[in-house]
Design a protein around this motif. Structure first.
Motif, PDB file in Angstrom:
ATOM      1  N   GLY A 170      10.018 -20.794   8.752  1.00 40.51           N
ATOM      2  CA  GLY A 170       9.334 -22.027   8.398  1.00 40.51           C
ATOM      3  C   GLY A 170       8.202 -21.846   7.406  1.00 40.51           C
ATOM      4  O   GLY A 170       7.406 -22.756   7.203  1.00 40.51           O
ATOM      5  N   ARG A 171       8.114 -20.677   6.796  1.00 34.87           N
ATOM      6  CA  ARG A 171       7.067 -20.377   5.807  1.00 34.87           C
ATOM      7  C   ARG A 171       7.692 -20.164   4.439  1.00 34.87           C
ATOM      8  O   ARG A 171       8.762 -19.582   4.320  1.00 34.87           O
ATOM      9  N   THR A 172       7.000 -20.582   3.417  1.00 26.79           N
ATOM     10  CA  THR A 172       7.388 -20.262   2.049  1.00 26.79           C
ATOM     11  C   THR A 172       6.796 -18.907   1.720  1.00 26.79           C
ATOM     12  O   THR A 172       5.620 -18.643   1.975  1.00 26.79           O
ATOM     13  N   LEU A 173       7.618 -18.019   1.153  1.00 26.22           N
ATOM     14  CA  LEU A 173       7.213 -16.637   0.937  1.00 26.22           C
ATOM     15  C   LEU A 173       7.329 -16.223  -0.523  1.00 26.22           C
ATOM     16  O   LEU A 173       8.229 -16.666  -1.239  1.00 26.22           O
ATOM     17  N   ASP A 174       6.428 -15.357  -0.921  1.00 24.95           N
ATOM     18  CA  ASP A 174       6.465 -14.755  -2.244  1.00 24.95           C
ATOM     19  C   ASP A 174       7.296 -13.478  -2.201  1.00 24.95           C
ATOM     20  O   ASP A 174       7.584 -12.938  -1.136  1.00 24.95           O
ATOM     21  N   THR A 175       7.611 -12.969  -3.369  1.00 27.52           N
ATOM     22  CA  THR A 175       8.209 -11.659  -3.530  1.00 27.52           C
ATOM     23  C   THR A 175       7.332 -10.873  -4.497  1.00 27.52           C
ATOM     24  O   THR A 175       7.008 -11.363  -5.577  1.00 27.52           O
ATOM     25  N   VAL A 176       6.945  -9.682  -4.100  1.00 27.78           N
ATOM     26  CA  VAL A 176       6.106  -8.817  -4.920  1.00 27.78           C
ATOM     27  C   VAL A 176       7.010  -7.791  -5.608  1.00 27.78           C
ATOM     28  O   VAL A 176       7.822  -7.136  -4.956  1.00 27.78           O
ATOM     29  N   LEU A 177       6.835  -7.657  -6.921  1.00 28.69           N
ATOM     30  CA  LEU A 177       7.613  -6.698  -7.698  1.00 28.69           C
ATOM     31  C   LEU A 177       6.713  -5.521  -8.061  1.00 28.69           C
ATOM     32  O   LEU A 177       5.624  -5.706  -8.622  1.00 28.69           O
ATOM     33  N   MET A 178       7.186  -4.317  -7.733  1.00 29.20           N
ATOM     34  CA  MET A 178       6.457  -3.099  -8.069  1.00 29.20           C
ATOM     35  C   MET A 178       7.439  -2.138  -8.731  1.00 29.20           C
ATOM     36  O   MET A 178       8.647  -2.212  -8.487  1.00 29.20           O
ATOM     37  N   GLN A 179       6.914  -1.232  -9.558  1.00 23.91           N
ATOM     38  CA  GLN A 179       7.773  -0.335 -10.316  1.00 23.91           C
ATOM     39  C   GLN A 179       7.093   1.005 -10.522  1.00 23.91           C
ATOM     40  O   GLN A 179       5.870   1.073 -10.626  1.00 23.91           O
ATOM     41  N   ARG A 180       7.903   2.059 -10.586  1.00 26.69           N
ATOM     42  CA  ARG A 180       7.414   3.379 -10.963  1.00 26.69           C
ATOM     43  C   ARG A 180       8.466   4.090 -11.775  1.00 26.69           C
ATOM     44  O   ARG A 180       9.666   3.880 -11.581  1.00 26.69           O
ATOM     45  N   ALA A 181       7.994   4.918 -12.688  1.00 25.81           N
ATOM     46  CA  ALA A 181       8.904   5.743 -13.466  1.00 25.81           C
ATOM     47  C   ALA A 181       9.438   6.864 -12.598  1.00 25.81           C
ATOM     48  O   ALA A 181       8.750   7.347 -11.692  1.00 25.81           O
ATOM     49  N   LEU A 182      10.648   7.285 -12.865  1.00 25.37           N
ATOM     50  CA  LEU A 182      11.252   8.455 -12.233  1.00 25.37           C
ATOM     51  C   LEU A 182      11.324   9.530 -13.310  1.00 25.37           C
ATOM     52  O   LEU A 182      11.839   9.279 -14.409  1.00 25.37           O
ATOM     53  N   ALA A 202       0.828  -1.212   0.000  1.00 24.52           N
ATOM     54  CA  ALA A 202       0.000   0.000   0.000  1.00 24.52           C
ATOM     55  C   ALA A 202       0.863   1.263   0.000  1.00 24.52           C
ATOM     56  O   ALA A 202       0.543   2.241  -0.693  1.00 24.52           O
ATOM     57  N   LEU A 203       1.945   1.258   0.763  1.00 28.13           N
ATOM     58  CA  LEU A 203       2.869   2.394   0.780  1.00 28.13           C
ATOM     59  C   LEU A 203       3.363   2.685  -0.630  1.00 28.13           C
ATOM     60  O   LEU A 203       3.351   3.829  -1.088  1.00 28.13           O
ATOM     61  N   HIS A 204       3.789   1.650  -1.321  1.00 26.81           N
ATOM     62  CA  HIS A 204       4.320   1.832  -2.667  1.00 26.81           C
ATOM     63  C   HIS A 204       3.224   2.246  -3.654  1.00 26.81           C
ATOM     64  O   HIS A 204       3.465   3.079  -4.526  1.00 26.81           O
ATOM     65  N   GLU A 205       2.031   1.696  -3.505  1.00 27.75           N
ATOM     66  CA  GLU A 205       0.919   2.118  -4.377  1.00 27.75           C
ATOM     67  C   GLU A 205       0.642   3.603  -4.212  1.00 27.75           C
ATOM     68  O   GLU A 205       0.463   4.329  -5.195  1.00 27.75           O
ATOM     69  N   ARG A 206       0.621   4.086  -2.966  1.00 25.49           N
ATOM     70  CA  ARG A 206       0.378   5.511  -2.710  1.00 25.49           C
ATOM     71  C   ARG A 206       1.469   6.389  -3.323  1.00 25.49           C
ATOM     72  O   ARG A 206       1.230   7.541  -3.664  1.00 25.49           O
ATOM     73  N   PHE A 247       3.736   3.535  -7.409  1.00 19.75           N
ATOM     74  CA  PHE A 247       4.231   2.262  -7.935  1.00 19.75           C
ATOM     75  C   PHE A 247       3.052   1.431  -8.425  1.00 19.75           C
ATOM     76  O   PHE A 247       1.952   1.528  -7.889  1.00 19.75           O
ATOM     77  N   ARG A 248       3.318   0.605  -9.417  1.00 16.62           N
ATOM     78  CA  ARG A 248       2.278  -0.323  -9.870  1.00 16.62           C
ATOM     79  C   ARG A 248       2.814  -1.743  -9.758  1.00 16.62           C
ATOM     80  O   ARG A 248       4.023  -1.991  -9.868  1.00 16.62           O
ATOM     81  N   LEU A 249       1.897  -2.636  -9.529  1.00 11.46           N
ATOM     82  CA  LEU A 249       2.246  -4.050  -9.400  1.00 11.46           C
ATOM     83  C   LEU A 249       2.726  -4.577 -10.746  1.00 11.46           C
ATOM     84  O   LEU A 249       2.048  -4.414 -11.756  1.00 11.46           O
TER      85      LEU A 249
END
Length: 173
Positions: A154-166, A133-137, A140-142
């Motif tokens: 002990g958990r399997t975790l995802d990685t979320v990639l977000m990007q924004r133009a500068l 949410a911080l990045h969306e504000r 950044f877009r998913l």
């Protein structure tokens, strides 16, 4: 936050930065590190970023470090030289008070002024809604989610990639 200042970090800030980051390493999934780096290692990392011209910022109030942010290379190959990856960490006791938003906005502005064209956020754990949410504000877009690429607590975790133009992003020469 009233009275908050965002400025370049200094060597004197490393102890507070280490404390903030150690908490996130030991208790969260924003970082996939499993052992907190010590003061010397974080100082080395900061010095390397600064030597290469990347910004490293802290948010302070009344002389206390509330959080920090920095940009670094997205990848090491020369073709990626106009793209940076960001990191933002806030003292866990001060979460959701606008510190992360202020740090990220300042970091984006510094990177735009530095001539980079794209900023990438690699967010540990797809359940990390506050960071997403911080990045969306911040504009950044998913881009996508890498499923099950990490394992922590002990958990399997995802990685979320977000990007924004500068600045003008890809339209910049």
């Amino acid at each position: 936050m009233d009275g908050m200042t965002i400025r370049d970090s200094t060597e004197a800030d490393i102890a507070a930065i280490q404390c903030i980051y150690a908490h996130h390493v030991l208790h969260g999934t924003a970082s996939f590190e499993e052992e907190p780096p010590d003061h010397a290692e974080l100082a080395r990392r900061r010095d390397e970023l600064l030597r290469r011209g990347y910004p490293h910022l802290v948010a302070t109030r009344d002389g206390n470090v509330l959080g920090y942010s920095y940009a670094g290379p997205y990848r090491t190959r020369a073709a990626y030289r106009h793209t940076v990856e960001n990191s933002v960490y806030v003292d866990a006791a001060l979460a959701r008070r606008g510190i992360g938003s202020a740090l990220l906005a300042a970091l984006v502005a510094r990177c735009e002024a530095g001539g980079w064209r794209q900023m990438v956020a690699i967010i540990g754990d797809s359940a990390n809604r506050p960071s997403i949410a911080l990045h969306e504000r911040a504009g950044f877009r998913l881009i996508g989610t890498l499923r099950g690429v990490g394992c922590k607590f002990g958990r399997t975790l995802d990685t979320v990639l977000m990007q924004r133009a500068l600045g003008d992003g890809a339209a910049m020469p």
